[in-house]
Design a protein around this motif. Structure first.
Motif, PDB file in Angstrom:
ATOM      1  N   ALA A  15      18.080  17.301 -18.807  1.00 20.35           N
ATOM      2  CA  ALA A  15      16.781  16.905 -19.361  1.00 20.35           C
ATOM      3  C   ALA A  15      16.761  15.397 -19.597  1.00 20.35           C
ATOM      4  CB  ALA A  15      16.524  17.651 -20.669  1.00 20.35           C
ATOM      5  N   LEU A  16      15.541  14.849 -19.723  1.00 25.19           N
ATOM      6  CA  LEU A  16      15.398  13.415 -19.959  1.00 25.19           C
ATOM      7  C   LEU A  16      16.147  13.026 -21.244  1.00 25.19           C
ATOM      8  CD1 LEU A  16      13.612  11.084 -18.609  1.00 25.19           C
ATOM      9  CD2 LEU A  16      12.128  11.393 -20.601  1.00 25.19           C
ATOM     10  N   SER A  17      16.988  11.999 -21.176  1.00 28.15           N
ATOM     11  CA  SER A  17      17.728  11.602 -22.388  1.00 28.15           C
ATOM     12  C   SER A  17      16.771  10.947 -23.365  1.00 28.15           C
ATOM     13  CB  SER A  17      18.861  10.636 -22.041  1.00 28.15           C
ATOM     14  OG  SER A  17      18.385   9.322 -21.934  1.00 28.15           O
ATOM     15  N   SER A  18      17.093  11.040 -24.649  1.00 27.19           N
ATOM     16  CA  SER A  18      16.205  10.468 -25.663  1.00 27.19           C
ATOM     17  C   SER A  18      16.112   8.957 -25.496  1.00 27.19           C
ATOM     18  CB  SER A  18      16.691  10.841 -27.069  1.00 27.19           C
ATOM     19  OG  SER A  18      18.048  10.483 -27.221  1.00 27.19           O
ATOM     20  N   THR A  19      17.221   8.314 -25.091  1.00 29.97           N
ATOM     21  CA  THR A  19      17.182   6.853 -24.897  1.00 29.97           C
ATOM     22  C   THR A  19      16.264   6.491 -23.737  1.00 29.97           C
ATOM     23  OG1 THR A  19      19.481   6.820 -25.641  1.00 29.97           O
ATOM     24  CG2 THR A  19      18.621   4.790 -24.708  1.00 29.97           C
ATOM     25  N   PHE A  93      14.976  -2.045 -17.144  1.00 33.83           N
ATOM     26  CA  PHE A  93      15.607  -1.650 -18.406  1.00 33.83           C
ATOM     27  C   PHE A  93      16.638  -0.552 -18.123  1.00 33.83           C
ATOM     28  CE2 PHE A  93      11.526  -2.643 -21.085  1.00 33.83           C
ATOM     29  CZ  PHE A  93      11.713  -4.003 -20.836  1.00 33.83           C
ATOM     30  N   VAL A  94      17.812  -0.709 -18.704  1.00 36.87           N
ATOM     31  CA  VAL A  94      18.892   0.255 -18.555  1.00 36.87           C
ATOM     32  C   VAL A  94      19.438   0.530 -19.956  1.00 36.87           C
ATOM     33  CG1 VAL A  94      20.960   0.786 -17.204  1.00 36.87           C
ATOM     34  CG2 VAL A  94      19.489  -1.094 -16.480  1.00 36.87           C
ATOM     35  N   ALA A  95      19.850   1.747 -20.222  1.00 36.99           N
ATOM     36  CA  ALA A  95      20.450   2.024 -21.536  1.00 36.99           C
ATOM     37  C   ALA A  95      21.815   1.349 -21.630  1.00 36.99           C
ATOM     38  CB  ALA A  95      20.594   3.529 -21.747  1.00 36.99           C
ATOM     39  N   GLN A  96      22.194   0.903 -22.829  1.00 35.53           N
ATOM     40  CA  GLN A  96      23.551   0.391 -23.053  1.00 35.53           C
ATOM     41  C   GLN A  96      24.452   1.610 -23.245  1.00 35.53           C
ATOM     42  OE1 GLN A  96      24.863  -2.543 -22.880  1.00 35.53           O
ATOM     43  NE2 GLN A  96      26.773  -2.440 -23.984  1.00 35.53           N
ATOM     44  N   SER A  97      24.800   2.212 -22.109  1.00 34.62           N
ATOM     45  CA  SER A  97      25.564   3.457 -22.107  1.00 34.62           C
ATOM     46  C   SER A  97      26.711   3.281 -21.126  1.00 34.62           C
ATOM     47  CB  SER A  97      24.656   4.603 -21.640  1.00 34.62           C
ATOM     48  OG  SER A  97      24.195   4.311 -20.328  1.00 34.62           O
ATOM     49  N   VAL A  98      27.482   4.321 -20.937  1.00 33.54           N
ATOM     50  CA  VAL A  98      28.546   4.282 -19.929  1.00 33.54           C
ATOM     51  C   VAL A  98      27.950   3.907 -18.573  1.00 33.54           C
ATOM     52  CG1 VAL A  98      30.090   5.767 -18.602  1.00 33.54           C
ATOM     53  CG2 VAL A  98      30.111   5.854 -21.100  1.00 33.54           C
ATOM     54  N   ILE A 155      19.778  -1.836 -23.021  1.00 36.67           N
ATOM     55  CA  ILE A 155      19.168  -1.719 -24.355  1.00 36.67           C
ATOM     56  C   ILE A 155      19.848  -0.611 -25.146  1.00 36.67           C
ATOM     57  CG2 ILE A 155      17.004  -1.213 -25.575  1.00 36.67           C
ATOM     58  CD1 ILE A 155      15.548  -2.403 -23.099  1.00 36.67           C
ATOM     59  N   ARG A 156      20.115  -0.924 -26.378  1.00 32.59           N
ATOM     60  CA  ARG A 156      20.798   0.002 -27.276  1.00 32.59           C
ATOM     61  C   ARG A 156      19.942   1.228 -27.600  1.00 32.59           C
ATOM     62  NH1 ARG A 156      23.870  -2.678 -32.415  1.00 32.59           N
ATOM     63  NH2 ARG A 156      25.234  -3.706 -30.920  1.00 32.59           N
ATOM     64  N   ALA A 157      20.587   2.368 -27.760  1.00 31.48           N
ATOM     65  CA  ALA A 157      19.888   3.584 -28.183  1.00 31.48           C
ATOM     66  C   ALA A 157      19.188   3.329 -29.516  1.00 31.48           C
ATOM     67  CB  ALA A 157      20.882   4.732 -28.328  1.00 31.48           C
ATOM     68  N   LYS A 158      18.009   3.896 -29.672  1.00 31.17           N
ATOM     69  CA  LYS A 158      17.217   3.824 -30.905  1.00 31.17           C
ATOM     70  C   LYS A 158      16.732   2.412 -31.240  1.00 31.17           C
ATOM     71  CE  LYS A 158      19.306   7.976 -32.817  1.00 31.17           C
ATOM     72  NZ  LYS A 158      20.062   8.548 -33.909  1.00 31.17           N
ATOM     73  N   ALA A 159      16.816   1.489 -30.271  1.00 31.57           N
ATOM     74  CA  ALA A 159      16.251   0.155 -30.511  1.00 31.57           C
ATOM     75  C   ALA A 159      14.726   0.264 -30.568  1.00 31.57           C
ATOM     76  CB  ALA A 159      16.673  -0.810 -29.410  1.00 31.57           C
ATOM     77  N   PHE A 160      14.175   1.220 -29.822  1.00 32.38           N
ATOM     78  CA  PHE A 160      12.724   1.403 -29.785  1.00 32.38           C
ATOM     79  C   PHE A 160      12.365   2.858 -30.052  1.00 32.38           C
ATOM     80  CE2 PHE A 160      13.574  -2.100 -26.772  1.00 32.38           C
ATOM     81  CZ  PHE A 160      12.904  -3.102 -27.450  1.00 32.38           C
ATOM     82  N   ASP A 161      11.174   3.054 -30.595  1.00 34.80           N
ATOM     83  CA  ASP A 161      10.659   4.410 -30.733  1.00 34.80           C
ATOM     84  C   ASP A 161       9.999   4.807 -29.422  1.00 34.80           C
ATOM     85  OD1 ASP A 161      11.380   4.751 -33.408  1.00 34.80           O
ATOM     86  OD2 ASP A 161       9.615   3.627 -34.083  1.00 34.80           O
ATOM     87  N   PRO A 162      10.074   6.088 -29.075  1.00 39.10           N
ATOM     88  CA  PRO A 162       9.274   6.539 -27.933  1.00 39.10           C
ATOM     89  C   PRO A 162       7.791   6.479 -28.307  1.00 39.10           C
ATOM     90  CG  PRO A 162      10.298   8.415 -29.031  1.00 39.10           C
ATOM     91  CD  PRO A 162      10.811   7.177 -29.712  1.00 39.10           C
TER      92      PRO A 162
END
Lengths: 324, 268
Positions: A15-19, A93-98, A155-162
């Motif tokens: 499923a679509l990730s929250s980030t 934009f890319v998540a700051q993830s693995v 971009i870090r997780a939870k930096a922005f609200d959906p």
């Protein structure tokens, strides 16, 4: 000024990730009439595209091919390059993830552009994109502009609200096809032992540091997390405590560990080094127990108790239990 | 084999927040009194990874340390030489200054091509000043070599690099053909402390200095002139929190008062 933005999406259990939803949301705020695209790679991508449209995307570049399920640099970069070629984005934009730590620089290099890593904000400043990120172990923040296009930001997780989901929204879907060959062969994967609630998902994180004096101190920290409730509280540790082997690295909070953003962060015997704060400063509230009234952790805490954790934490456990 | 370790000299990251100051007119960190610049900790770990492979192989593998920076970066190079590396190259040129991760990677890539026979490049997972974590990746792109990031273990044998890398929820092991780049994470373990004798030996090891001329780099493509990322502002974030220390005659009283506060704030 209208700008096209491409979000490199990620799936979580198909499923679509929250980030990704957060990144698509911010992209739609910054697009100003431009097109928001998203790439979705791996099993479930087709279904996740609908969620991405509701989250603010206009177009989804997808491949349901299971060959993308385990992130592998070359095929992912190839697929995203393909999408970049079709979407002509002004920003990516890319998540700051693995995934993002690996993809961000590589995509930027291949587009002849630059990436700002680990951003906590990307905003429009008079028509120009500006990215802000912590640096110097969290002691400072830097704001950058881009001399080249597309501007790439992880971009870090939870930096922005959906955004509020656009119920029933639809969009165009473009197939990205099968994964290309890779120079990297994945020969094994091993999940770290972590039972129950993941530290990034916990509403309350109780962390211990070097001031615990030994690994047995974490029993007290764990007991406090348990008193808060195992369904919402998880245990973290400072790098110093992990480096000393007192607690698993998988629970390390900080710049080089996990970045957590719980409602409540409880720092037990943690001095509050900048690199640790970089991992928890996004918490809604920080409270601290420390023997040293001058400890840096109190500078960012809302409430603090100055005292020996061995006396304070057991009392806190009883008080939390009594409060139900 | 020939390994390269990329080493960066940075302001001491252990500088306490109270001594950390920024010059807002130049967007630069003001060196804190009493704190000497140090080798970025992750680069020391990268050097450790290269040395362990060399020692395990027991062959004549050569390790070259590369550092782009000011004359003072000699100290960072010497530290890796004292750990056991063989030669050092300081990439020092006014034209290299004021650049970004992209221009740093271009200079390092040119130096590595200049060395000619490099099998693997070891970088720290990020420099502990800017915390970007991208030079290793950009270097791999510039060299067109595969790269594995966030290594907690690296082995090199028979033309193959085997890396165990840190994921969010565990680890994965990957193999790549040499030449390749690896960025090493803190999970790898601590770097060794050089003994006094090694420090003295390091003083005798060769450190050459190279400029854009030596590397055939167009000075307009590197440093501030070639930077793609422009630093607009460097600042210390303001904390709007004023801590409320919970008083009480006993820990029990303090704990109950704190929990009452958390309930009043609807956190509990």
């Amino acid at each position: 000024m209208a700008r096209n933005i491409l979000v490199v999406g990620e799936l979580e259990e198909g499923a679509l990730s929250s980030t990704t939803a957060e990144l698509v949301g911010q992209a739609s705020r910054l697009a100003d009439g431009g097109q928001v695209s998203v790439t979705l790679l791996g099993s479930g991508a087709g279904g996740a595209a609908s969620a991405a449209f509701e989250a603010g995307a206009d177009r989804a570049f997808t491949s349901d091919d299971g060959g993308y399920d385990d992130y592998n640099s070359d095929p992912w970069v190839g697929a995203v390059e393909n999408a970049v070629g079709q979407a002509s984005p002004d920003a990516i934009f890319v998540a700051q993830s693995v995934v993002g730590r690996d993809m961000g620089p590589r995509i930027a290099a291949r587009q002849g552009s630059a990436v700002a890593m680990d951003c906590i904000n990307v905003e429009d400043d008079g028509g120009e994109l500006k990215a802000t990120r912590p640096c110097y172990g969290g002691n400072a923040q830097a704001t950058y502009s881009f001399a080249t296009s597309p501007a790439v930001a992880t971009i870090r997780a939870k930096a922005f609200d959906p955004i509020e989901p656009r119920a029933g929204a639809s969009g165009e879907t473009v197939d990205l096809g099968a994964p290309a060959d890779s120079r990297t062969t994945i020969t094994g994967r091993e999940l770290a032992e972590s039972e129950g609630l993941q530290i990034q998902d916990a509403a309350i994180v109780v962390s211990g540091g070097r001031g615990l004096g030994g690994p047995e101190g974490f029993e007290t920290v764990e007991a406090l997390a348990e008193a808060f409730g195992t369904n919402r509280a998880a245990v973290g540790a400072s790098r110093a405590a992990c480096d000393l082997g007192w607690y698993p690295v998988s629970q390390q909070v900080g710049l080089t560990g996990k970045v957590v953003t719980p409602d409540l962060y409880v720092a037990i015997a943690i001095s509050g080094a900048s690199q640790h704060m970089a991992g928890c400063s996004g918490s809604k509230m920080i409270i601290a127990v420390n023997r040293d009234p001058d400890a840096n952790i109190f500078a960012t805490s809302k409430y603090g108790i100055v005292g020996d954790y061995k006396a304070v934490v057991p009392a806190l456990i009883e008080a939390v239990k009594a409060a139900g | 084999m020939h390994f390269v370790v990329c080493a960066k000299q940075i302001p001491d990251p252990e500088t306490p927040p109270s001594a950390f100051k920024i010059d807002a007119t130049t967007n630069e960190v003001i060196p804190a009194q009493g704190f000497q610049p140090v080798l970025s900790q992750f680069d020391g770990i990268a050097a450790e990874a290269a040395l362990r492979i060399k020692e395990a192989a027991g062959d004549d593998t050569k390790i070259t340390v590369l550092s782009m920076g000011a004359e003072s970066a000699q100290a960072a190079i010497k530290q890796v030489l004292a750990m056991g590396a063989d030669e050092g190259v300081l990439l020092q040129d006014d034209a290299f200054e004021g650049g970004d991760s992209h221009t740093t990677a271009q200079v390092l890539a040119a130096a590595i091509k200049n060395l000619g026979d490099v099998d693997a490049v070891f970088c720290g997972r990020q420099a502990a000043d800017w915390d970007m974590g991208q030079v290793g990746l950009l270097l791999a792109e510039a060299l067109e070599w595969p790269v594995a990031i966030l290594a907690k273990d690296v082995q090199i044998a028979d033309g193959t690099m085997t890396t165990t890398r840190v994921l969010a929820d565990g680890f994965e092991t990957v193999t790549q053909s040499l030449p390749a780049v690896v960025t090493v994470s803190n999970e790898f373990g601590e770097p060794r402390y050089p003994k006094l004798q090694q420090i003295m030996q390091a003083a005798k090891k060769t450190v050459t200095t190279q400029t854009h001329d030596d590397l055939s780099i167009n000075p307009g493509s590197v440093g501030a002139a070639g930077a793609r990322l422009k630093l607009e502002r460097l600042f210390i974030p303001e904390s709007d929190t004023q801590v409320e220390l919970i008083e009480g005659d006993t820990p029990e009283e303090q704990a109950q008062a704190l929990v009452a506060k958390l309930q009043a704030d609807k956190v509990l």
